[in-house]
Design an enzyme around this catalytic site. Structure first.
Site, PDB file in Angstrom:
ATOM      1  N   HIS A  39     -11.353  -2.444   3.469  1.00 31.10           N
ATOM      2  CA  HIS A  39     -11.261  -2.059   4.878  1.00 31.10           C
ATOM      3  C   HIS A  39     -11.966  -0.742   5.194  1.00 31.10           C
ATOM      4  CE1 HIS A  39      -8.318   0.282   2.819  1.00 31.10           C
ATOM      5  NE2 HIS A  39      -8.100   1.024   3.894  1.00 31.10           N
ATOM      6  N   ASP A  40     -12.461  -0.045   4.172  1.00 32.97           N
ATOM      7  CA  ASP A  40     -13.146   1.235   4.382  1.00 32.97           C
ATOM      8  C   ASP A  40     -14.658   1.117   4.236  1.00 32.97           C
ATOM      9  OD1 ASP A  40     -10.745   2.667   4.683  1.00 32.97           O
ATOM     10  OD2 ASP A  40     -10.581   3.005   2.514  1.00 32.97           O
ATOM     11  N   ASP A  65       0.872  -1.175   0.000  1.00 35.14           N
ATOM     12  CA  ASP A  65       0.000   0.000   0.000  1.00 35.14           C
ATOM     13  C   ASP A  65       0.912   1.230   0.000  1.00 35.14           C
ATOM     14  OD1 ASP A  65      -2.280   1.681   0.374  1.00 35.14           O
ATOM     15  OD2 ASP A  65      -3.254   0.035   1.442  1.00 35.14           O
ATOM     16  N   ASP A 109      -2.891   4.756  -2.489  1.00 37.21           N
ATOM     17  CA  ASP A 109      -3.906   5.374  -1.645  1.00 37.21           C
ATOM     18  C   ASP A 109      -4.319   6.756  -2.164  1.00 37.21           C
ATOM     19  OD1 ASP A 109      -5.178   5.022   1.103  1.00 37.21           O
ATOM     20  OD2 ASP A 109      -4.194   6.945   1.420  1.00 37.21           O
ATOM     21  N   GLU A 135      -6.340   4.102  -5.924  1.00 38.02           N
ATOM     22  CA  GLU A 135      -7.626   4.326  -5.257  1.00 38.02           C
ATOM     23  C   GLU A 135      -8.128   5.692  -5.688  1.00 38.02           C
ATOM     24  OE1 GLU A 135      -9.691   4.705  -0.837  1.00 38.02           O
ATOM     25  OE2 GLU A 135      -7.729   5.543  -1.235  1.00 38.02           O
TER      26      GLU A 135
END
Ligand code: GLC
Ligand code: CA
Length: 543
Positions: free
Chosen positions: A313-314, A96, A197, A239
């Site tokens: 995870h969000d 990440d 990210d 993302e």
């Protein structure tokens, strides 16, 4: 063909995956110990959420040293071992990459804040006060102003997330070169690539209150590619909450040398009231949702690539969000698996999804760890919302929903840890767990495993054209894939009730390739579908 085009990626949120030393926090040796399980599932790569040094204001998305491992997660040797053990099993580790911001405890920011003429000052975004106030009304994704005043230097710094996540200034060439150096450090270790990210924010123009899609965004990505990714056989996924099919092509067109693909969120935001926040809920309109997903399915020909996902995870877990995690938990979990994994693009599985793990339910804010939910709770209480309303929104959309520890077996704390888990294990672990799923041929796990294998065996799933069927049906999602004389028909009923549909021009000879109700035949003129029934057939010839 690139390896990531018929790959399936599995996301590991390390804090909650597997603890190896009893401190209640998942860690890297824990992940390595579960690689055999992931190999059994059949995945090709792990997207590893951040494991770098971090004060953990936002669970690792606030990095204080990109080239060090957080001691809670292990050591650099542990990381090297994970990469090597992954390689033995054909599993690449995708890191990440959080380079929109750092932690305020990163050395660059520690230096930057020392004085206005510090060599690192310009690595971040500083502005003078305007009339004694913040320069403008930009807000942080985690509530409140995006500007925090630094007493010592008398200036504000920008943070689109928490005040402990100051935004990097991508205008600064030296900063960019440092980021590329750091990326090469990881690439030279043999990682499989990066998940980038909130990458659509790096070209921001804060004075114009423009955050996503700034004018130099794609120049930065091209430059990054040139200095780091070029000539390496790795995958990258950005993302990008702002992506449209057109902008996704800019990122992922191979001729442009930027990224392999992006995560788009159009289908993830349709159960929110337009123009409001993710907490302002609205019923999902399935027709609209099918159209959004289908638009992305047909958008790319030679000039780009798609990613496929239901959760991460969000976001809440799909079986609880759009399925039925009670009466039809198994059926609906398999239904969403079949629907997604036969689409065009690279599928991502979020840890626990493959066994049908569910959202957790809380009754008090004390049970919440996530900074986003906690900040929102306090802000909305002040604004006059009722506790019940806010907790309801957190139960539906909160990020901790999907962050509870992976349920490995029915022993205490679900086999996640021998200590006290950092976030409570869900009570349903006694029946929903990996050990149970592996031993039960009818489990959700086995459908995922089968779908991953189908993608490996059938190029039609990777390359076939997509055609939406029954576009106006508000309960049934149906589509076709066509490839070199081969045709697949996929039907998925997103409903608690029985449904009946009829379809024209369907093959009379076909093979049922996957089903969640033991279906062996279809009467196309009158297809009776059970609650959350999904299946796919394959035919040799296009009629
Ligand atoms: C991304 C991450 C999220 C994080 C945010 C700030 O959206 O997925 O977890 O809080 O960026 O880094
Ligand atoms: Ca641990």
């Amino acid at each position: 063909m690139k390896w990531w085009q018929n790959a399936v990626v599995y996301q590991v949120y390390p804090r909650s995956f597997q603890d190896s030393n009893g401190d209640g926090i998942g860690d890297i040796p824990g992940i390595t110990s579960r690689l055999d399980y992931l190999e059994e599932l059949g995945i090709d790569a792990i997207w590893l959420s951040p494991v770098y040094a971090s004060p953990n204001d936002d669970n690792g998305y606030d990095i204080s040293d990109y080239q060090a491992i957080h001691p809670e997660f292990g050591t650099m040797e542990d990381m090297d071992e994970l990469i090597a053990e992954g390689e033995k099993r054909g599993i690449r580790i995708v890191m990440d990459l959080v380079v929109n911001h750092t932690s305020d405890e990163h050395n660059w920011f520690v230096e930057a804040r020392k004085s206005k003429d510090n060599a690192y000052r310009d690595y971040y975004i500083w502005r003078d006060p305007v009339d004694g106030q913040a320069p403008n009304d930009l807000t942080s994704a985690f509530n409140g102003s995006a500007w925090t005043f630094d007493e010592d230097s008398g200036q504000y710094y920008l943070h689109l997330f928490s005040r402990k996540q100051p935004d990097l200034n991508w205008e600064n060439e030296r900063m960019r070169q440092d980021v590329y150096k750091m990326m090469n450090f990881w690439l030279d270790k043999g990682v499989g690539g990066f998940r980038l990210d909130v990458i659509d924010l790096i070209g921001k123009l804060p004075d114009e209150k423009l955050t996503a899609n700034g004018p130099k965004l794609h120049d930065y990505l091209k430059e990054m590619h040139e200095h780091t990714l070029k000539g390496r056989d790795v995958m990258t996924v950005g993302e990008t909450w702002s992506a449209t099919p057109d902008s996704a092509k800019l990122y992922s067109d191979p001729a442009r040398n930027e990224l392999s693909m992006v995560f788009q969120f159009e289908h993830m935001m349709l159960d929110e009231q337009p123009g409001k926040t993710k907490w302002d809920l609205k019923e999902l309109d399935l027709v609209e949702w099918k159209q959004a997903l289908s638009k992305w399915q047909v958008a790319f020909k030679e000039d780009g690539w798609n990613s496929l996902f239901w959760n991460n995870h969000d976001t809440p877990r799909v079986v609880s969000r759009w399925g039925n995690d009670d009466t039809y938990r198994i059926e609906s979990a398999k239904c969403f698996a079949i629907l997604l994994h036969l689409m065009k693009g690279t599928p991502y599985i979020y840890q626990g999804e493959e066994i049908g793990m569910t959202n957790r339910i809380i009754t008090s804010i004390d049970e919440v760890d996530d900074i986003e939910s906690r900040n929102m709770y306090h802000e909305r209480l002040e604004q006059g919302y009722s506790k019940e309303e806010i907790l309801h929104a957190i139960n539906v959309k909160g990020r901790d929903n999907a962050r509870t520890p992976v349920q490995w077996d029915s022993s205490e704390h679900a086999g996640f840890t021998t200590g006290k888990p950092w976030l409570a294990v869900q009570p349903n672990y006694t029946s929903i767990n990996v050990e149970q799923a592996l031993s039960d041929k009818e489990s959700v796990f086995h459908t995922y495993k089968q779908l991953i294998q189908l993608r490996k065996d059938h190029p039609a799933i990777v390359w076939g054209d997509y055609i939406l069927l029954l576009p106006d049906n508000p309960n049934v999602f149906a589509y076709e894939r066509q490839y070199q004389g081969e045709k697949w028909v996929v039907l998925a009923s997103i409903s608690d009730e029985k449904q009946k549909v009829s379809l024209d021009d369907m093959p009379t000879e076909y093979e049922v390739m996957v089903t969640n109700y033991n279906r062996s035949a279809v009467d196309w003129n009158s297809v009776d579908l059970n609650p959350y029934e999904a299946f796919a057939v394959r035919a040799g010839e296009i009629n």
